[in-house]
Every structure is written in structure tokens, then in C-alpha cells.
Design an enzyme around this catalytic site. Structure first.
Site, mmCIF file in Angstrom:
data_model
loop_
_atom_site.group_PDB
_atom_site.id
_atom_site.type_symbol
_atom_site.label_atom_id
_atom_site.label_comp_id
_atom_site.label_asym_id
_atom_site.label_seq_id
_atom_site.Cartn_x
_atom_site.Cartn_y
_atom_site.Cartn_z
ATOM 1 N N LYS A 195 0.837 -1.205 0.000
ATOM 2 C CA LYS A 195 0.000 0.000 0.000
ATOM 3 C C LYS A 195 0.870 1.252 0.000
ATOM 4 C CE LYS A 195 -1.900 2.694 3.159
ATOM 5 N NZ LYS A 195 -1.944 4.015 2.507
ATOM 6 N N GLY A 247 7.246 4.449 7.986
ATOM 7 C CA GLY A 247 6.364 5.590 8.242
ATOM 8 C C GLY A 247 6.665 6.178 9.600
ATOM 9 N N SER A 248 5.649 6.792 10.178
ATOM 10 C CA SER A 248 5.877 7.523 11.434
ATOM 11 C C SER A 248 5.985 6.575 12.624
ATOM 12 C CB SER A 248 4.725 8.499 11.657
ATOM 13 O OG SER A 248 3.523 7.762 11.800
ATOM 14 N N THR A 249 6.639 7.042 13.667
ATOM 15 C CA THR A 249 6.782 6.249 14.896
ATOM 16 C C THR A 249 5.410 5.996 15.518
ATOM 17 O OG1 THR A 249 9.023 7.029 15.229
ATOM 18 C CG2 THR A 249 7.864 6.256 17.188
ATOM 19 N N GLY A 252 3.816 3.230 13.616
ATOM 20 C CA GLY A 252 4.636 2.034 13.885
ATOM 21 C C GLY A 252 4.247 1.385 15.208
ATOM 22 N N GLU A 269 10.536 0.755 9.927
ATOM 23 C CA GLU A 269 11.468 1.851 9.587
ATOM 24 C C GLU A 269 10.731 3.139 9.921
ATOM 25 O OE1 GLU A 269 14.510 1.635 8.447
ATOM 26 O OE2 GLU A 269 14.691 -0.316 7.469
ATOM 27 N N CYS A 303 13.515 10.847 6.481
ATOM 28 C CA CYS A 303 13.586 10.274 7.831
ATOM 29 C C CYS A 303 14.976 10.437 8.430
ATOM 30 C CB CYS A 303 13.208 8.811 7.785
ATOM 31 S SG CYS A 303 14.109 7.915 6.515
HETATM 32 P P1 NAP Z 1 2.556 7.619 8.389
HETATM 33 O O1 NAP Z 1 1.502 8.592 8.620
HETATM 34 O O2 NAP Z 1 2.963 6.716 9.496
HETATM 35 O O3 NAP Z 1 2.082 6.744 7.143
HETATM 36 C C1 NAP Z 1 2.854 5.716 6.585
HETATM 37 C C2 NAP Z 1 1.940 4.756 5.858
HETATM 38 O O4 NAP Z 1 1.100 4.071 6.799
HETATM 39 C C3 NAP Z 1 0.996 5.423 4.879
HETATM 40 O O5 NAP Z 1 0.818 4.588 3.768
HETATM 41 C C4 NAP Z 1 -0.276 5.541 5.714
HETATM 42 O O6 NAP Z 1 -1.424 5.710 4.949
HETATM 43 C C5 NAP Z 1 -0.255 4.236 6.452
HETATM 44 N N1 NAP Z 1 -1.054 4.198 7.675
HETATM 45 C C6 NAP Z 1 -1.578 5.232 8.389
HETATM 46 N N2 NAP Z 1 -2.228 4.759 9.481
HETATM 47 C C7 NAP Z 1 -2.107 3.411 9.461
HETATM 48 C C8 NAP Z 1 -2.559 2.359 10.335
HETATM 49 N N3 NAP Z 1 -3.239 2.606 11.438
HETATM 50 N N4 NAP Z 1 -2.254 1.078 10.008
HETATM 51 C C9 NAP Z 1 -1.532 0.811 8.898
HETATM 52 N N5 NAP Z 1 -1.092 1.755 8.043
HETATM 53 C C10 NAP Z 1 -1.372 3.043 8.320
HETATM 54 O O7 NAP Z 1 3.890 8.297 7.880
HETATM 55 P P2 NAP Z 1 4.025 9.367 6.708
HETATM 56 O O8 NAP Z 1 3.554 10.671 7.233
HETATM 57 O O9 NAP Z 1 3.445 8.839 5.445
HETATM 58 O O10 NAP Z 1 5.599 9.378 6.500
HETATM 59 C C11 NAP Z 1 6.452 10.171 7.224
HETATM 60 C C12 NAP Z 1 7.133 9.348 8.309
HETATM 61 O O11 NAP Z 1 7.815 8.244 7.736
HETATM 62 C C13 NAP Z 1 8.182 10.140 9.034
HETATM 63 O O12 NAP Z 1 8.082 9.930 10.419
HETATM 64 C C14 NAP Z 1 9.491 9.562 8.504
HETATM 65 O O13 NAP Z 1 10.571 9.709 9.366
HETATM 66 C C15 NAP Z 1 9.119 8.146 8.275
HETATM 67 N N6 NAP Z 1 10.039 7.495 7.325
HETATM 68 C C16 NAP Z 1 10.946 6.586 7.787
HETATM 69 C C17 NAP Z 1 11.846 5.985 6.924
HETATM 70 C C18 NAP Z 1 12.858 4.991 7.415
HETATM 71 O O14 NAP Z 1 13.428 4.292 6.594
HETATM 72 N N7 NAP Z 1 13.101 4.889 8.712
HETATM 73 C C19 NAP Z 1 11.809 6.323 5.564
HETATM 74 C C20 NAP Z 1 10.888 7.258 5.127
HETATM 75 C C21 NAP Z 1 10.000 7.834 6.022
HETATM 76 P P3 NAP Z 1 -1.867 7.244 4.580
HETATM 77 O O15 NAP Z 1 -0.925 7.705 3.560
HETATM 78 O O16 NAP Z 1 -3.228 7.155 4.067
HETATM 79 O O17 NAP Z 1 -1.794 8.012 5.848
#
Ligand code: NAP
Ligand code: MG
Length: 489
Positions: A195, A247-249, A252, A269, A303
Site C-alpha cells: 500500500k 512511516g511515522s513512529t 509504527g 522503519e 527520515c
Molecule cells: P505515516 O503517517 O505513518 O504513514 C505511513 C503509511 O502508513 C501510509 O501509507 C499511511 O497511509 C499508512 N497508515 C496510516 N495509518 C495506518 C494504520 N493505522 N495502520 C496501517 N497503516 C497506516 O507516515 P508518513 O507521514 O506517510 O511518513 C512520514 C514518516 O515516515 C516520518 O516519520 C518519517 O521519518 C518516516 N520514514 C521513515 C523511513 C525509514 O526508513 N526509517 C523512511 C521514510 C519515512 P496514509 O498515507 O493514508 O496516511
């Protein structure tokens, strides 16, 4: 802004405020509506619901994207399960050939991927073209090579695939994150339900078209679009063997709780707040370039961004002066213009989050500095921003902002900077700038970060493992390490 041109092969569904340079838009075709990619074909969503995806630089709608519900996710998981029976049994050489084909097709269509990535997500075309797309193709090339060498990767052991992998990715590197997820899963004989993020589904769907064209057996890769609920449906599906999440902590943690007590494997991640440390013996001009790349690359939506700058007191004045001068030269604006350094903030929500943190930083008493550049009147844009004299307890220092905002702290001794760099919930990455190899070795062993760059920043390579400590997650992607989360022994 680039010159207005008429481009006959252009088939955008909306009018564009910006006309991209013609050589960048050749062969770009976008449909009005995108369906789900399940079992090798595009299918309508069960709910019949679609949501819009926008160009964050123009605020115009680009296309409509299908919203997958639990039934669609179930269909995708069933297709992946069925495909697993065959995919896990074909010869490893065959598997490798399919992955090579995906890599080659991606190279052939690189320009199209780059332009769409920039239109849908807002990142500068120079970055999509020179970094995201080539790295994504390289990831497929690299893991294609591992497919028939797993027994050499793990000598004396008998690695086996896990089954169906559910993969959920964020919006900051949409195509690259899809490649990070899909390539190692396929190389190890797993099948996939992926997704993409809600605001940036288009390049994943273009990848679905490419995968279909590559002849990969149906059901091996399924791509379902939607919001968080769709992601949760993947996480909670009983027939998923592994979840790979970037995605976000906060999300996660939700996922980790949701799968506790099941036998699903998990890699996370998550977020970061990296220290970028400049010592007085560093090559200053090079370090200033590293600071700029560390925080302003991809609008700071990274990130592993070097979002906390630590400068040794004796060189702080000169580093900050040179940094301010360099910031004045950065061009913020049309992401499709090749001269642009900083593109659009990915969404309105993200822009308001960044602006909220800018207000918090001012209220906390840090001194704000913004470049005097002009920003477009329309679209989601943010000026490159510094917070000088920030202190360790400030929220702008402790929390991930995920935008072009850098906090600056000074230090005197190596012990002090190690203590401050580590005093944070995250542990994804760090940067060290010094002339002394011994200092680099000392710091790399003491900084609690998955990746430490020395005299460079934000360098990525498929051979190199990437991942975090503490609240930045667990598990590694990339390199030989990236195979392990998809195997049982
Ligand atoms: P996010 O809000 O956590 O979303 C990540 C993904 O999860 C999206 O596809 C999101 O869908 C989905 N999602 C949201 N709620 C969910 C749930 N309850 N269950 C399962 N999936 C769910 O993060 P983001 O705002 O897209 O990305 C930014 C974050 O990613 C930052 O914190 C960044 O540091 C982190 N990141 C980490 C790495 C790494 O390698 N460590 C790399 C890149 C980014 P939606 O799009 O519809 O919300
Ligand atoms: Mg978009």
C-alpha cells in the site's frame, strides 16, 4: 519558471499552472482514474470509492485513486497466497530474471517515473531524475543478483521464504520505498501486497503497470491504494506472514500492538532526528554543502535528514555565516523546473505541521532565520528555515518536523556532543565532519544511530543496510541484511 510550450504527447487530465520543460514530459500519460492492481490486472474497488491525488505545487487535482477496503485487501492477499505456491517453487534463476526485467523496464521509463513522482509528491525534478528513480532501479538490479545466491549469503543454512508480505510505505520517497520493499521480498521468493501513501500513489500504480508489462506471474505483486484504514486491513489480515512498514513512529507503535501475539514477522522503519556534527577541523565549505544537503534535500521530508546541527564553538560563527549565504542561493519553487532546489511541501497537512513547529520554535525562544527567497503564491511551499541558539530541551530539537527546518546548537568537547546527539528518542542516522579519521571511528561507535555518514550526508546505495535504533524502528533494509527479514531458516 520554465517557458510555456506546447507538447503534443502530453495527456494531462487537468490544466497546469506550470508547463514542464518539454523534454521532461515526453511519453507521459496519466489516466483520470486508477484502479487497484490485484492478481495481475487493474480492478475496481469493492466500495466503488475513489479519492483525489493533487499536485502540491499547483494544488490541482491530477487523478482519482481507488480506495481499497477490507474485501479488496482480502482479495489481494488471496491472490498473493495463490501466487506464492508457484513463485516460491520456480527456480531462483527464473525469479532473478523477472526482477532484472523490472529493473530494466524502470530504466527505460525513467523519465516518465521522474516526472510523475515530481508532479504527485512535489520533490524537485532534479532529485526524482537523478536520485529516486535510478536508485529504485538499482535496488531491483541489486536484489535480482541475490535471488539465486541465497545459499552463499547464508552458508550452511537453508533459507526459505515466509509467504505473503504486507508492505506499507510513506509519501516522501514513493517509488524508492516501493522498490526497497518489493525487490528483496521477490528475490527471497515471497509475494507482496503493497500500500502506497494516500498522497503519492501514482508512481506505485505506474510500477504496477510496469510489473504487468514485465510478465511477472499474476498475483506475485499486488498494489492496493487507500488511506490508513487500508493499511490497517493489511496489518490485521490473518493470512499475512510479514509486515514491512515505513512511516511515522506513532503508526509504527499502533502496528506493533496490532500484531502482538500473532506469528507475523515485523520490520519497522520509523522517524528520525539526526545530529549532523561539524568539528573545527572539518573542511568548512564542504561541510556547509553537507548541512544544506542534509536538511534541504527533498524539502527535509527525509527520515534520516540532518535536522539537528551541532557546530563546534570555535567555528560556529563562520559556519553559520556561510550557511546563511548559501541558503540565499537556494531556489524554492516549481518542482518541474530543473533549477529548483527546494520543491513543494507534500501536502497541506504537512505544511501546517511544519508551520506549527516554526511557531513553537519562536515561542520557545530560539532565534529564527529564514532565507529571503520568494516563494510561489499558490501551492504548498516553505522557506528554508534555521533555529539558532536552540537548546536540547526545545521541542523543535526533540521532535521530528519533517520539513526544511534546521536547529543549530554549539558544543565545546567531543563528550558533550556525543551526549547531546544521543539524548533523543530516535536513532536512525548521523553525520560527522572532521579531518581526523580517529575522531570518525570514535564517534561512529558511540553515536546510537543505524547509519553514520562521515564527511558526506544522505548517500544511499542498495548494497548498504539502512535502519534504526530506539524509536526509529528495527530491522534493516538494503544489502545482505535486507534479505533476512523475508526469510526463515
Ligand atoms: P505515516 O503517517 O505513518 O504513514 C505511513 C503509511 O502508513 C501510509 O501509507 C499511511 O497511509 C499508512 N497508515 C496510516 N495509518 C495506518 C494504520 N493505522 N495502520 C496501517 N497503516 C497506516 O507516515 P508518513 O507521514 O506517510 O511518513 C512520514 C514518516 O515516515 C516520518 O516519520 C518519517 O521519518 C518516516 N520514514 C521513515 C523511513 C525509514 O526508513 N526509517 C523512511 C521514510 C519515512 P496514509 O498515507 O493514508 O496516511
Ligand atoms: Mg499528490
Amino acid at each position: 519558471m520554465t517557458k510555456k510550450t506546447k507538447e503534443p504527447t502530453l495527456d494531462f487530465t487537468t490544466n497546469w499552472a506550470y508547463e514542464p520543460a518539454p523534454e521532461d514530459t515526453k511519453h507521459i500519460t496519466l489516466k483520470k482514474q486508477y484502479d487497484l492492481f490485484i492478481n495481475g490486472e487493474f480492478v475496481k474497488p469493492n466500495s466503488k470509492k475513489y479519492f483525489a491525488t493533487y499536485n502540491p505545487a499547483t494544488e490541482e487535482k491530477i487523478a482519482e485513486i481507488a480506495e481499497a477496503d477490507e474485501k479488496d485487501v482480502d482479495k489481494a492477499v488471496k491472490a498473493a497466497r495463490k501466487a506464492f505456491e508457484k513463485w516460491s517453487k520456480i527456480s531462483a534463476q527464473e525469479r532473478g530474471k523477472y526482477i532484472y526485467r523490472i529493473a530494466r523496464l524502470m530504466q527505460e521509463r525513467a523519465r516518465e517515473f521522474a516526472v510523475i513522482e515530481t508532479m504527485d509528491g512535489g520533490k524537485p525534478i532534479r532529485e526524482s531524475r537523478d536520485i529516486d528513480v535510478p536508485l529504485a532501479a538499482n535496488h531491483f538490479f541489486y536484489y535480482a543478483g541475490w535471488a539465486d545466491k541465497l545459499e552463499y549469503a547464508f552458508p550452511g543454512r537453508t533459507p526459505k521464504p515466509l509467504g505473503v508480505a504486507g508492505q506499507i510505505i510513506p509519501w516522501n520517497f514513493p517509488l524508492l520505498m516501493a522498490a526497497w520493499k518489493i525487490a528483496p521480498a521477490l528475490a527471497t521468493g515471497n509475494t507482496v501486497v503493497l500500500k502506497p501513501a494516500e498522497t503519492t500513489s501514482l508512481t506505485a500504480l505506474k510500477l504496477a503497470e510496469l510489473i504487468r508489462d514485465s510478465g511477472l506471474p499474476e498475483g506475485v505483486v499486488n498494489i492496493v491504494t487507500g488511506a490508513g484504514k487500508t493499511g490497517a486491513a493489511i496489518v490485521n489480515h490473518p493470512d499475512i506472514n510479514k509486515i514491512a512498514f515505513t512511516g511515522s513512529t506513532d503508526v509504527g507503535k499502533i502496528i506493533q500492538k496490532a500484531i502482538a501475539g500473532t506469528d507475523k514477522k515485523l520490520t519497522l522503519e520509523l522517524g528520525g532526528k539526526a545530529a549532523n556534527i561539524i568539528f573545527e577541523d572539518a573542511p568548512i565549505d564542504q561541510a556547509v554543502e553537507g548541512i544544506v544537503n542534509g536538511i534541504f534535500f527533498n524539502q527535509g521530508h527525509v527520515c534520516c535528514a540532518g535536522s539537528r546541527l551541532f557546530v563546534q564553538e570555535s567555528v560556529a560563527d563562520i559556519v553559520i555565516r556561510k550557511l546563511k549565504d548559501r541558503m540565499e542561493t537556494l531556489i524554492v519553487g516549481n518542482p518541474l523546473d530543473k533549477n529548483t532546489d527546494i520543491g513543494a511541501i507534500n501536502s497541506k497537512e504537512q505544511l501546517s505541521k511544519i508551520n506549527k513547529y516554526i511557531k513553537i520554535g519562536i515561542a520557545e525562544g530560539a532565534e529564527i532565520y529564514q532565507s529571503s527567497c520568494a516563494i510561489p503564491g499558490k501551492g504548498n511551499f516553505c522557506k528554508p528555515t534555521l533555529f539558532l541558539n536552540a537548546s536540547q530541551s526545545h521541542r523543535v530539537v526533540q521532535e521530528e518536523i519533517f520539513g526544511p527546518v534546521l536547529t543549530i546548537q554549539t558544543f565545546r568537547t567531543i563528550e558533550e556532543v556525543i551526549e547531546k546527539a544521543n539524548n533523543i528518542p530516535y536513532g536512525l542516522s548521523a553525520g560527522v565532519w572532521t579531518d581526523k579519521g580517529s575522531k570518525i571511528f570514535n564517534l561512529t561507535s558511540k553515536l546510537r544511530a543505524g547509519v553514520v555518514w562521515a564527511n558526506t550526508y544522505n548517500k544511499f546505495d542498495p548494497t548498504s543496510p539502512f535502519g534504526g535504533y530506539k524509536e526509529s524502528g528495527f530491522g534493516r533494509e538494503g544489502g545482505l541484511h535486507g534479505l533476512m527479514p523475508y526469510l526463515k531458516f
